[in-house]
Motif scaffolding. Structure first.
Motif, short mmCIF file in Angstrom:
data_model
loop_
_atom_site.label_atom_id
_atom_site.label_comp_id
_atom_site.label_asym_id
_atom_site.label_seq_id
_atom_site.Cartn_x
_atom_site.Cartn_y
_atom_site.Cartn_z
N GLN A 106 27.69 13.93 14.49
CA GLN A 106 28.27 13.48 15.79
C GLN A 106 29.45 13.60 16.12
O GLN A 106 30.10 13.80 17.28
N SER A 144 30.33 16.83 17.15
CA SER A 144 29.55 17.12 18.34
C SER A 144 30.00 16.62 19.69
O SER A 144 30.07 17.19 20.74
N ASN A 145 30.26 15.19 19.53
CA ASN A 145 30.49 14.40 20.60
C ASN A 145 31.93 14.64 21.20
O ASN A 145 32.95 14.26 20.40
N TYR A 152 21.57 19.99 13.79
CA TYR A 152 22.93 20.54 14.04
C TYR A 152 23.38 21.72 13.29
O TYR A 152 24.47 21.93 12.88
N THR A 162 24.27 24.56 14.20
CA THR A 162 25.30 25.09 14.64
C THR A 162 26.73 24.73 13.88
O THR A 162 27.70 25.46 14.06
N HIS A 163 26.54 23.73 13.56
CA HIS A 163 27.74 23.07 12.80
C HIS A 163 28.06 23.56 11.00
O HIS A 163 28.88 23.08 10.43
#
Length: 344
Positions: free
Chosen positions: A214, A217-218, A274, A276-277
């Motif tokens: 997170q 991402s956030n 997740y 894409t990370h």
């Protein structure tokens, strides 16, 4: 074959030393991190630094456990990670050079290895507040001048690592981090090519992995609130599930016990969510399992001796308790070697 079965089949091949390295890109600099302590970050950093050749290990954790493995008197070092970084946040201090120390000088198990380390210091406990004050001062500036100052600070550890790599003629770098994001860990995320995330087989560690994902991402996360001009966000190379246990059923070779299987499924779900990370688009490329080190780990820690040098049957007295290395150490060696061969 379902996804988790593919992972378990590969772990069997790793244990038998017949698995091909993972089909993932290779980088020069890795940051070993997760936002929780006691999950195996330092043990993994220490053992990978032994297996790697031409390596610089950087200790950014104020606890200094990795530094202690290399040199039990590391705290007497003249220059530390903190001293390298301070001039970027408090102008007026001279910049350091030739900070890295040769590991074999203080740990004879590294004899013959072209390996260096940059020691930690407990002053890193206070470094987060120093960074916060410097960033608040930068916010008073405007335009290109503000962004240039932010870039200089965020990439300070990267700049220092690149200089030390050149000075030591090493090509690879491992950065060990603290369980807390603020401070040097923040800079380590901007200094690295990719992250390696150890996750222990317990729910708190799974929660920490989720928090880390997170944070990447956030937009409201502390990491993404202050960004360099190139918007650098590190990709994740591997999630290493540590302290895994294995079934004792007759005939169940290299099969995880129920607890390990439950957490492995949760890790796989998070990686897929997740993806894409990560450095590829295939979740199974990014998950490996590492046994609970048990007696091997206790002896390795007490003697600052890499797992790769331990042999089954070897024993030592640790805090008046006799501890022995069991035969599982060979499987652990194969697992560590597989990780090493997959990342470098």
């Amino acid at each position: 074959m379902c996804n988790i079965d593919h992972l378990l089949s590969r772990q069997h091949a790793i244990a038998e030393q017949c698995a091909e390295p993972l089909p993932i890109p290779k980088f020069n600099t890795y940051c070993i991190c997760n936002l929780r302590g006691g999950i195996g970050k330092t043990s993994l950093s220490f053992n990978l630094s032994y297996l790697a050749d031409n390596v610089l290990a950087v200790d950014t954790c104020p606890q200094g456990n990795l530094s202690y493995f290399y040199n039990p008197n590391y705290f007497n070092s003249r220059t530390s990670t903190y001293d390298m970084l301070l001039p970027y946040f408090m102008p007026g201090f001279g910049k350091a050079s030739h900070v890295a120390q040769r590991i074999e000088a203080t740990n004879h198990f590294f004899n013959g290895h072209n390996a260096f380390y940059i020691p930690s210091t407990d002053m890193l406990y206070n470094f987060a507040s120093t960074m916060s004050f410097a960033f608040s001062q930068a916010s008073a500036l405007t335009g290109a001048q503000q962004q240039q100052l932010i870039d200089t600070m965020l990439f300070s550890l990267r700049s220092e690592i690149r200089r030390e790599l050149a000075e030591t003629s090493t090509q690879k770098c491992l950065i060990d981090t603290s369980p807390f994001f603020a401070g040097a860990t923040h800079l380590a995320w901007h200094a690295t090519d990719a992250l390696i995330v150890p996750v222990r087989t317990d729910q708190q560690s799974i929660n920490s992995l989720s928090l880390l994902l997170q944070s990447l991402s956030n937009p409201a996360s502390p990491f993404l609130r202050i960004m360099p001009s190139n918007n650098h966000i590190p990709k994740i190379q591997l999630v290493v599930l540590t302290h895994c246990g294995w079934s004792t059923r007759a005939g169940a070779r290299h099969q995880p016990n129920q607890q390990t299987r439950v957490y492995l499924e949760q890790v796989r779900d998070l990686v897929a969510r997740y993806i894409t990370h990560f450095t590829t688009s295939i979740p199974e490329n990014h998950i490996v399992l590492l046994d609970d080190f048990l007696g091997s780990g206790r002896i390795s820690t007490a003697q600052s001796k890499p797992i790769n040098l331990l042999t089954a049957g070897e024993s030592a007295t640790i805090q008046r308790v006799r501890v022995e290395v069991n035969s599982s150490v060979e499987k652990i060696k194969n697992q560590l070697l597989f990780i090493n061969n997959s990342i470098w």
